[in-house]
Each structure stands twice: as structure tokens, then as C-alpha cells.
Write an enzyme that holds these catalytic residues in place. Sequence first.
Site, PDB file in Angstrom:
ATOM      1  N   GLU A 156      -6.746   4.444   8.791  1.00 39.48           N
ATOM      2  CA  GLU A 156      -6.860   3.012   8.471  1.00 39.48           C
ATOM      3  C   GLU A 156      -7.038   2.242   9.764  1.00 39.48           C
ATOM      4  O   GLU A 156      -6.308   2.478  10.728  1.00 39.48           O
ATOM      5  CB  GLU A 156      -5.599   2.557   7.719  1.00 39.48           C
ATOM      6  N   GLU A 211       1.639   5.120   5.115  1.00 40.91           N
ATOM      7  CA  GLU A 211       2.694   4.406   5.844  1.00 40.91           C
ATOM      8  C   GLU A 211       4.049   4.556   5.161  1.00 40.91           C
ATOM      9  O   GLU A 211       4.755   3.587   4.888  1.00 40.91           O
ATOM     10  CB  GLU A 211       2.313   2.928   6.009  1.00 40.91           C
TER      11      GLU A 211
HETATM   12  C1  GAL Z   1      -1.617  -1.563   6.217  1.00 42.61           C
HETATM   13  C2  GAL Z   1      -1.373  -0.985   4.832  1.00 42.61           C
HETATM   14  C3  GAL Z   1      -2.403  -1.476   3.831  1.00 42.61           C
HETATM   15  C4  GAL Z   1      -2.544  -2.972   3.960  1.00 42.61           C
HETATM   16  C5  GAL Z   1      -2.935  -3.325   5.360  1.00 42.61           C
HETATM   17  C6  GAL Z   1      -3.186  -4.798   5.564  1.00 42.61           C
HETATM   18  O1  GAL Z   1      -0.550  -1.387   7.042  1.00 42.61           O
HETATM   19  O2  GAL Z   1      -1.441   0.415   4.870  1.00 42.61           O
HETATM   20  O3  GAL Z   1      -2.025  -1.150   2.536  1.00 42.61           O
HETATM   21  O4  GAL Z   1      -1.343  -3.561   3.612  1.00 42.61           O
HETATM   22  O5  GAL Z   1      -1.884  -2.921   6.212  1.00 42.61           O
HETATM   23  O6  GAL Z   1      -3.515  -5.051   6.900  1.00 42.61           O
END
Ligand code: GAL
Length: 801
Positions: A494, A417
Site C-alpha cells: 500500500e 495493518e
Molecule cells: C491505510 C489503511 C487503508 C486506509 C488508508 C488511508 O493505513 O490500510 O485501509 O485506511 O490507510 O490512507
Amino acid sequence: MRLLFICLVLSLFCCNYASAQSVRKTESFDANWKFMLGDDSLAKQPAFNDGKWRTLDLPHDWSIEGSFDEKNPTTQGEGGLPAGIGWYRKTFNVPSSAKDKNVFIDFDGVYRNSEVWINGHYFGKRPNGYISFSYDLTPYLNFGDRDNVIAVKVDNGDQPNSRWYSGSGIYRNVWLTTVNKTCFTKWGTFVTTPQISNNQASVHISTTIRPEGKGLSLKTTIYNEKGEAVTSNFSPLKNSSDTTLASAYNLTIKNPQFWSTDHPYLYKISLQIMQGSRVLDNITVNTGIRSFEFDAQKGFSLNGVHMKIKGVCMHHDLGALGATVNTQAIERQLQILKDMGCNAIRTSHNPPAPEFLDLCDKMGFLVMDEAFDMWAKKKTKHDYHEDWAQWHKRDLEDQILRDRNHPSVFIWSIGNEIREQFDSTGISIARELVRIVKNIDNTRPVTSALSESNPHKNFIYQSGALDLVGLNYHQEVYADFPKNYPGQKFIATETMSALETRGFYDTPTDTTRHWPQSSKVPFKQSNSEFAVTAYDNVAAYWGSTHEETWKVIKKYDFLSGLFIWTGFDYIGEPTPYPWPARSSYFGIADLAGFPKDVYYMYQSEWTNKPVLHLFPHWNWKPGQLVDVWAYYSQADEVELFLNGRSLGVKAKQGDELHINWKVKFEPGTLKIVSRKNGKIVLTQEIHTAGLPAKIELSADRKSINADGQDLSFVTVKVLDASGNIVPDADNLVDFKITGPAQITGTDNGSQISMESFKANHSKAFHGMCLLIAQAKKIGGTAIIYAQAKGLQPASLVLNVK
Ligand code: GAL
């Protein structure tokens, strides 16, 4: 003469793996360091008196030893533990026999800004807290009786610098390597398997050597898992006065065994530098014979067999142990995930410990090895963006060089991100980073975990440099991926960010909730316990429930797989709650490693074992309507009974992943039966529990090694008189260990506990807590005692050998 000839031949061709080990000596350099929390610039001087400092063994994370406090500078991102500056010193001797050798020190990871001095000589600073690095001590050493002093300053004082708990200190292992002047260079050997078939695998080896002297040759032997040599190669090296000497060649393995997630077969490659019959240096590299492919239509295949990547994201902390690396603790996490059917890990968002990758090779996990959470643009005030310009090339190169021989590593990720995805600077940086990776290793695809899912607005994607499009969240666009990203290959880097507290149930479950609801609506506290229901119906607004996203990933072949956020809860990022919440709610297992209910949904989907999991507990108010859920697999139907009365037979319909009933509570026994072809597969009963009466202890390992490191994880349950777990028990349990083991951590998985992870007691949380016992360096029988006011105590014998 004949004897000499035979000996020579034997040493050249039969020199087995064990005897070759002795040339290069790599020893743990973890024991007997001095440590001081605070700063003293004089500590770099060899003559400095550190007599009053604490003596400890590495690896060490000083933050995890601290107390939770809202005032700690690291409150949300780090979970309210202290950071600051610390110094380590170690006094040691090097035998005179090492005078004509090279001596290197290797640090696997120091968080962060390490500065190292040997006998007052300054090696420099290494800002990145996750990178492995090494210094050549040779020119600065004293030999024989004269002392050497290594001093390390660790500066984690500038806060905030991380979005999660980083830990502080020399939290990974340190090694000392003594080797001849002629030796293999650090990370200079690269093994690939360019051609693989059932009949043979060609193994390509390139290596670099620091030569001194003439008449050198290189001997390579590949051993199978039984320790038998399957092929070897011997080639003279060109005489040269060069400072490095490179060699590249191929070997062939006939009828190779493939490495896969189900069958992680490893070959050992032994490389020896020879001078005549003398072995001057020897290294071994584990390798796996495997091929894989991402396809824009068919998704992922390993060794030609189509499979889904069923992965989880993991931060590096090990719960109550903090960042302190421990092989056994990592193995336990991986085993829990393996038993769930997980086959891949994303090392979010940094290079992992070397032990982690060794375990993934051995246990059969695919690894997406990630480099950065930010580039030149920051996410927190003092994060790595401050070091970006000077260090990113070196750090990325070192990561790829270190990790490229691991068969488990199958994707490189250049970032998570990253802010630069939103502007044109993303184009040039992405291209530069991919070039850096490919110059060292072009056998694996490179991705970046993108949060901007619109291809036209994402500049990292626009760079054209990525081999794989990695999307974070946005499962609503997955189905349209082939249309939006024509010809591209997909990986869900993710997903989910679903939220759960183990053992806490909020019924009914008819709606899906987003906590927080959006970026504009601040989260209103939902309950005084700072808990989130463990039914899978709550997620952060950018995410989804587990079932929602898995259903989509499952449906389309072109979606190669996913990495769930996260496998385990971690310290920091307690979305959706504010302080005193201090650890995350995202895990499929809690911080102590106890599975939450949704673990069994994955097990029912991701493994072939029959699964039946019924929840919640059965202690409610009389007459209360309770949602009862069950996950099952390898069965056609399930039937629920309350106190012997059938509440009906049900089966999952369509793409359903669980079954549920609304049941009016009455105390007693809830029983579920799963059947296949009319025959019972599994049954499970939940009984209404009475008052807490006794403690039960069970260890994951009852026999551990007397090496000062090995661990036994002891699950502590509070039971009623009939042996049922008491779902709301929060008794304070005191621990004591006699004999050669000690308490190294306690936890209960509560996201708001303010108890120290180093305390010799823990409150039960929903009837459970965890004690981590660590072996001392002597063998014997250790006894663990657990007691709580009003409860029958328990003890457990640990064999330390
Ligand atoms: C994502 C991020 C992760 C964590 C997650 C929590 O956007 O890449 O590191 O922060 O959110 O939901």
C-alpha cells in the site's frame, strides 16, 4: 449395434463443451425477492405474510438507497448512510423432476450476519460480510406445486463495524444449482500447472466427487480459446461407497499459450462425471498457463519476463451503485485502470466478488487477494474481531478454496495493518493463517500488509511465516530494504494516500503538503469547499505524493512493485476533512470514475502510448500567476504557447515526471505541443471558457443488453457556446429516460455532495456529472434526456437489445 457403438464413442470423446453444459443447471436466483427494512422475527416462518413488502431483484444494497445524514450511525467510516437490519424472502417452486436431484443455494456475499431459513428450517448464521457460502436445500424442499420460502435476515445494526463503506444487504448475486445426486463437490476441484515450458505445460487436476451408484468415470477435456479440444483424459473411478471420492491426474498441453497481463489467454477445462455414456455432472474451470517468481534481487517476473507490479488497491464499492455488484460496472473500472497501464489489483481488505476475479482473469490483471482487515484485535467496536475465534479458519479456507483456480490471483494476503503485528500474538496467528492457506494452496506466496516497517519490532514478520514482505507506506525505507530484510522478497502492499479533488486547483504548487500534518496536529480546514488541489502535491502524513513513491519503486529492481491507495475514490474515509465530507480523496479516478490529472502521469509512465496532458483549466483572474503542469511521453520535448506566443521549450530532466511553467494568466488559448525528433507527436489546447450554455452527453456504451442488469455510463458535460467545458459549472441537471432503461445512479465525484445516488438529477461538479442507465428486461430504444435551467438540453439514444 454399429450405430450404438458410434454414438457411444462420439459421446465419450467428442462430447463438446456446449452440450455438456446442460447437466448441471446453475441459474440466477436474483429475481423477485421481497424486502423489508427493519426486524420481524416472524418473517422466518414460511406462512408469514410478506404481501406488503417491497418487491425487488438482487443484488441489493439498502444503504446506498438512503440519504446522507450526519446522524446516521455510520458517519465517518461508512459515509453517513443508514445501516440497520433487513429481511429478504423469496417464494419459489421446484419442479417434480428435481425430486431425485441435489439443490444448492449459493450466496456470493451478504453484508453481514446473514441468517438463512428454508421452509422454516434454520441453516445458521454467517457473520463475515464478504465471504461466499452455500446451503444444501435438498432435504427441506417441496416439489411440484407446493411453495418453498427462503427467508434471509441481514443484520448490519451493530455500528461501527467497518473503516469504509460496506453497504448492507444481499449485495452480491445468489444462485440456485440443480444437479444429479452424483456430483462434483463445491470448490473441490483444483487446477495447477506444475511444469511449464514453451513446448508443453503439464496441468495437474485434483477433484472430489459425491458419488452415488457404481461404474463412474471421469472425463476431462481442455479447450483452447477457439473452442477446440487440445487434450483430454478418460479414467474409470474406483467403485466406492465413500461419501466423497477424490481423483488426481495430469494432462499435457503441447505448445501452450501463456496467460499474462498483456495476453490473458484462458483455457477451459471441462470435467464430466460419466456413468456409461451418461454425463452425470459437468463443471468447467478456466485456467491460465503462467509461472511467476519473486526474487530478492531482481523483483518480479511473469513467465520469465521481468516486470514491475503496477497495482492499485480497491475497495469493493462501485460509487453511486454502492456495494451492489454489477459486472459491467466492475468491468468499466478495470478498463479505466487498464487504459492507465495498471496491471494489478489488491482487493483491500476482503475477498472480492467472483465476477471481479473472472474479469481479472479475462482482462489480464494480477490480483492480491486479501482476507482480513483485523484479526482478534479490533479496529472498530463491532468489527470482525467479534467473530474471529469462531470463524477465521472457516472463512479463510473458503476464500482460498473459492479463488485458487483463478490465474489472476498471485498473492494471498492474510491481513492489512493487523494490530497483532505489534505484539507476540502476531507470531502464532500469522503462522496459523499461513498454515491454513498452504494446506489448501501452496502455489502462491503469502504476505500480510505491514505498517510497522522495523523488522525487529514487527511480530508478524518475526513469525517467519511470510513468503513476501509486504510494506504499507514508509517509502523512505525502501532503498534500505535489502540491508534491513536480508534475503527477503519485497512488495509495496500500500502506497501514496495522496489526496485530490478532480477539477480543483490551488496554485502555486511549490510545496508538498501533508494533510493532516501529523497524528498530533489536528487538520485545520484549508478551504470552504472541502476540496484538495488536483496538482499532485498533497498527501496524508503517513503517505507521499504519487511522484515521490513511484520514482523510488521505479529505481530499484528488488522492489517488485506497488499497490497505490487507491485506484478510485470510495465512499467513507474522507481524510483529511470532517463531515460533510463523506467519501475519500485518495483515488486516481473520482467516485464517478472520471480520471483526475495524475491518471495521465501513470499513463505516461505505465503504457507505451504517446501521452500529453496539460492542466489546469484556463479560467483565472487577469494577471494571476498560474502553475501550468504537463505530463507527456513518447516525445523528446514539449512547447507551451499562450495565445500563439511560445513560452519556451522544455524537457523532463533526470527523474522528473512532469514539466511545469509559471504563467501570468490572460484569457485565451493555452496550447501545448509534444515533439519527437522534431516532429509533432501530440497537441492539446485549453480555452478560457465562457458562461455555461449547453449540455453534452456521451455514453461509454450505446448498445446494452436487455437483461435487467446491463449498464451504460453517461458522461454529462456543461459546455459554453463554443463547446469548451466550463470548469466551475455546477448547474443542476435533471434526467429522464423513456423506453426500456432506467436511472440506477447519479454522481458527480464531489466528496461532499449530499445528493442521493438514486436521484434523477445531479449538480455538475467542475463541469461534469454522471448518469448510470440500466437496461430493463425488454428490448427497444431508450432515450436519455438531460436538461438544466438556462442551458440547451441534450438527449442520447440507447439501443437496448
Ligand atoms: C491505510 C489503511 C487503508 C486506509 C488508508 C488511508 O493505513 O490500510 O485501509 O485506511 O490507510 O490512507
